[in-house]
Design a protein around this motif. Structure first.
Motif, PDB file in Angstrom:
ATOM      1  N   GLY A  53       0.877  -1.190   0.016  1.00 52.85           N
ATOM      2  CA  GLY A  53       0.100  -0.036  -0.034  1.00 52.85           C
ATOM      3  C   GLY A  53       0.659   1.264   0.032  1.00 52.85           C
ATOM      4  O   GLY A  53       2.196   1.204   0.281  1.00 52.85           O
ATOM      5  N   ALA A  54       0.131   2.265  -0.375  1.00 56.07           N
ATOM      6  CA  ALA A  54       1.088   3.630  -0.302  1.00 56.07           C
ATOM      7  C   ALA A  54      -0.117   4.719   0.073  1.00 56.07           C
ATOM      8  O   ALA A  54      -1.335   4.888  -0.406  1.00 56.07           O
ATOM      9  CB  ALA A  54       1.777   3.722  -1.708  1.00 56.07           C
ATOM     10  N   THR A  55       0.619   5.871   0.628  1.00 56.44           N
ATOM     11  CA  THR A  55      -0.318   6.975   0.667  1.00 56.44           C
ATOM     12  C   THR A  55       0.129   7.951  -0.132  1.00 56.44           C
ATOM     13  O   THR A  55       1.303   8.197  -0.454  1.00 56.44           O
ATOM     14  CB  THR A  55      -0.290   7.471   2.213  1.00 56.44           C
ATOM     15  OG1 THR A  55       1.104   7.944   2.551  1.00 56.44           O
ATOM     16  CG2 THR A  55      -0.729   6.378   3.258  1.00 56.44           C
ATOM     17  N   GLU A  56      -0.562   8.912  -0.508  1.00 60.60           N
ATOM     18  CA  GLU A  56      -0.550   9.917  -1.675  1.00 60.60           C
ATOM     19  C   GLU A  56      -0.166  11.263  -0.738  1.00 60.60           C
ATOM     20  O   GLU A  56      -1.140  11.502   0.226  1.00 60.60           O
ATOM     21  CB  GLU A  56      -1.515   9.868  -2.614  1.00 60.60           C
ATOM     22  CG  GLU A  56      -1.643   8.877  -3.554  1.00 60.60           C
ATOM     23  CD  GLU A  56      -2.931   9.321  -4.527  1.00 60.60           C
ATOM     24  OE1 GLU A  56      -3.266  10.203  -4.564  1.00 60.60           O
ATOM     25  OE2 GLU A  56      -3.057   8.372  -5.357  1.00 60.60           O
ATOM     26  N   ASP A  57       0.811  12.133  -1.204  1.00 62.26           N
ATOM     27  CA  ASP A  57       0.651  13.441  -0.634  1.00 62.26           C
ATOM     28  C   ASP A  57       0.336  14.387  -1.930  1.00 62.26           C
ATOM     29  O   ASP A  57       0.651  13.897  -3.111  1.00 62.26           O
ATOM     30  CB  ASP A  57       2.142  13.656  -0.310  1.00 62.26           C
ATOM     31  CG  ASP A  57       2.501  13.374   1.055  1.00 62.26           C
ATOM     32  OD1 ASP A  57       1.369  12.584   1.588  1.00 62.26           O
ATOM     33  OD2 ASP A  57       3.598  13.103   1.490  1.00 62.26           O
ATOM     34  N   ARG A 281      -0.053  15.289  -7.258  1.00 63.34           N
ATOM     35  CA  ARG A 281      -0.070  14.103  -6.165  1.00 63.34           C
ATOM     36  C   ARG A 281       1.058  13.267  -6.439  1.00 63.34           C
ATOM     37  O   ARG A 281       1.553  12.640  -7.513  1.00 63.34           O
ATOM     38  CB  ARG A 281      -1.398  13.427  -6.616  1.00 63.34           C
ATOM     39  CG  ARG A 281      -2.647  14.175  -6.483  1.00 63.34           C
ATOM     40  CD  ARG A 281      -3.711  13.389  -6.371  1.00 63.34           C
ATOM     41  NE  ARG A 281      -4.151  12.380  -7.467  1.00 63.34           N
ATOM     42  CZ  ARG A 281      -4.203  12.384  -8.651  1.00 63.34           C
ATOM     43  NH1 ARG A 281      -4.658  13.868  -9.059  1.00 63.34           N
ATOM     44  NH2 ARG A 281      -4.379  11.466  -9.565  1.00 63.34           N
ATOM     45  N   ILE A 283       3.635   9.874  -4.621  1.00 63.50           N
ATOM     46  CA  ILE A 283       3.777   8.872  -3.419  1.00 63.50           C
ATOM     47  C   ILE A 283       4.252   9.407  -2.212  1.00 63.50           C
ATOM     48  O   ILE A 283       5.474   9.914  -2.186  1.00 63.50           O
ATOM     49  CB  ILE A 283       4.362   7.677  -3.760  1.00 63.50           C
ATOM     50  CG1 ILE A 283       3.823   6.885  -4.803  1.00 63.50           C
ATOM     51  CG2 ILE A 283       4.576   6.639  -2.406  1.00 63.50           C
ATOM     52  CD1 ILE A 283       2.428   6.572  -4.472  1.00 63.50           C
ATOM     53  N   THR A 285       4.232   8.011   1.660  1.00 65.90           N
ATOM     54  CA  THR A 285       4.830   6.869   2.424  1.00 65.90           C
ATOM     55  C   THR A 285       4.333   5.469   1.710  1.00 65.90           C
ATOM     56  O   THR A 285       3.336   5.591   1.086  1.00 65.90           O
ATOM     57  CB  THR A 285       4.623   6.811   3.720  1.00 65.90           C
ATOM     58  OG1 THR A 285       3.053   6.869   4.050  1.00 65.90           O
ATOM     59  CG2 THR A 285       4.961   8.086   4.417  1.00 65.90           C
ATOM     60  N   THR A 286       5.028   4.364   1.823  1.00 68.17           N
ATOM     61  CA  THR A 286       4.995   3.198   1.348  1.00 68.17           C
ATOM     62  C   THR A 286       4.906   2.192   2.272  1.00 68.17           C
ATOM     63  O   THR A 286       5.385   2.412   3.448  1.00 68.17           O
ATOM     64  CB  THR A 286       5.928   2.712  -0.107  1.00 68.17           C
ATOM     65  OG1 THR A 286       7.179   2.700   0.645  1.00 68.17           O
ATOM     66  CG2 THR A 286       5.564   3.441  -0.945  1.00 68.17           C
ATOM     67  N   GLN A 287       4.178   1.148   2.453  1.00 70.03           N
ATOM     68  CA  GLN A 287       4.104   0.137   3.099  1.00 70.03           C
ATOM     69  C   GLN A 287       4.971  -1.210   2.589  1.00 70.03           C
ATOM     70  O   GLN A 287       4.731  -1.622   1.523  1.00 70.03           O
ATOM     71  CB  GLN A 287       2.608  -0.643   3.379  1.00 70.03           C
ATOM     72  CG  GLN A 287       1.856   0.645   4.085  1.00 70.03           C
ATOM     73  CD  GLN A 287       0.247   0.440   4.243  1.00 70.03           C
ATOM     74  OE1 GLN A 287      -0.178  -0.944   3.955  1.00 70.03           O
ATOM     75  NE2 GLN A 287      -0.238   1.293   4.562  1.00 70.03           N
ATOM     76  N   THR A 322       1.288   1.422  -7.434  1.00 67.59           N
ATOM     77  CA  THR A 322       2.101   2.443  -6.814  1.00 67.59           C
ATOM     78  C   THR A 322       3.204   2.452  -6.338  1.00 67.59           C
ATOM     79  O   THR A 322       3.548   1.099  -5.495  1.00 67.59           O
ATOM     80  CB  THR A 322       1.191   3.666  -5.955  1.00 67.59           C
ATOM     81  OG1 THR A 322       0.819   2.762  -4.701  1.00 67.59           O
ATOM     82  CG2 THR A 322       0.096   3.986  -6.569  1.00 67.59           C
TER      83      THR A 322
END
Length: 382
Positions: A53-57, A281, A283, A285-287, A322
């Protein structure tokens, strides 16, 4: 008679014995009917679906409100990302530019002070009149308004400079994002800049240019056209009040640093754009992904794998979502890292890494799908 009976009995016993041996799958060098032989061994078969998973900034650049086409509007008269103004006993460097006005109402000059050496004041002159003079400090952001009394139809001359700070002194200002806009009546386009950092391009997810168009303030006789870095990304005559345009590295030739966006139209068309902004937009942080698959092989399985006529492969279906594309596979003492293609991928595995107790490990960053993963040994030739 007795001899013939003995021969018949011997033949019958021999046939019965051979059939018994065949039924027990005992290899005595005879092949009755060409029985099936093993030609593959599936050691691992798994589908994971979506992993990681990843969060977007999001970073947003605002362009404000402006007019396109015939009418009053904010027209860019000057723009530069970095400038230096200085004054000393033997030299002077200043910023000078002209603007040809039709019916100017006011103007605005803005910049940020990145650094300063010396004690002199920074000044601004418009048509020979000094309208601003002040000693500025580093990190100061200035917006200087120029009233209509200092402007005129036709050519207007602007100058940004600095005093020496004394008879034998010297002063230097380092400026960033130097811009000048004139509120004027004319057939005008609007050009602006937005910055993209290298890490945003590396981990790019998407970008959108959005704006509102009040229906009652527009004359929609020709298309509104938008280009980014000289590449057309939008051209429509009938527009919605809320508009969003997708911007990508491929359709806009995005590059690290400053990129240019231009809004324009033709003939007597007129558009008012409100709250124009660019949202990039990327990436944040990534998991991490870690999966272990344990499996055992019998002596017979190992013998099959170690045959010279078999090939051992790891096959899987991959789809990038992502983050980082690289995946690391570890099988006992063997490991390899690859950036898979979307779709089916095949890895050759050395036969000597297999043993009775085995662990296949999968590691990665970001988000991706991993399905139809199969570790197998197959006969390639007899």
């Amino acid at each position: 008679m007795a001899e013939r009976f003995g021969v018949v009995v011997a033949i019958g016993l021999t046939f019965f014995g051979l059939m018994l041996i065949a039924s027990q799958d005992i290899d005595v060098g005879f092949n009755f009917g060409g029985g099936d032989q093993q030609d593959d061994l599936v050691m691992v078969s798994e589908s994971f679906g979506e992993l990681g998973g990843a969060t977007e900034d999001v970073r947003t650049t605002s362009f404000g409100t402006f007019n396109i086409g015939e009418g009053m509007g904010q027209i860019q008269a000057y723009q530069n990302n970095r400038e230096t103004v200085s004054n000393s006993l033997f030299s002077e460097d200043s910023i000078s530019f002209e603007y040809n006005a039709t019916q100017p109402e006011n103007a605005e000059i803005s910049f940020e002070v990145l650094g300063k050496e010396g004690s002199g004041a920074l000044y601004i002159e418009v048509n020979g009149q000094r309208i601003f003079e002040n000693q500025l400090v580093t990190s100061a952001t200035e917006e200087i308004n120029v009233s209509s009394e200092h402007l005129r139809p036709g050519i207007n001359n602007f100058k940004v400079g600095t005093n020496k700070g004394g008879l034998l002194g010297s002063t230097e200002y380092a400026l960033e994002d130097v811009e000048a806009y004139v509120h004027d009546r004319r057939f005008n386009d609007h050009r602006d800049n937005f910055q993209i950092y290298q890490y945003e391009l590396t981990d790019f997810v998407g970008a959108n240019l959005s704006f509102n168009i009040p229906v009652d303030s527009s004359v929609v006789t020709e298309p509104l056209e938008i280009d980014v870095n000289g590449n057309e990304v939008f051209s429509e005559r009938s527009v919605r009040s809320d508009q969003s345009v997708s911007i990508t590295p491929s359709n806009s030739n995005l590059n690290p640093g400053y990129n240019t966006v231009t809004f324009s139209t033709e003939a007597n068309a007129r558009y008012t754009l409100e709250n124009a902004q660019m949202a990039v937009r990327y990436i944040g942080t990534t998991q991490g992904v870690e999966r272990d698959l344990d499996f055992e092989l019998s002596e017979q399985d190992l013998s099959f794998v170690e045959r010279e006529t078999t090939a051992e492969t790891l096959k899987f279906d991959y789809q990038f979502l992502t983050g980082d594309r690289e995946i690391r596979f570890t099988l006992n003492d063997y490991n390899t890292s690859i950036s898979p293609d979307n779709g089916e991928n095949v890895l050759d595995i050395p036969e000597e890494v297999f043993r009775e107790d085995n662990t296949l490990s999968i590691e990665g960053q970001g988000a991706f799908t991993l399905n139809d993963l199969t570790l197998s040994s197959e006969v390639t030739e007899e």
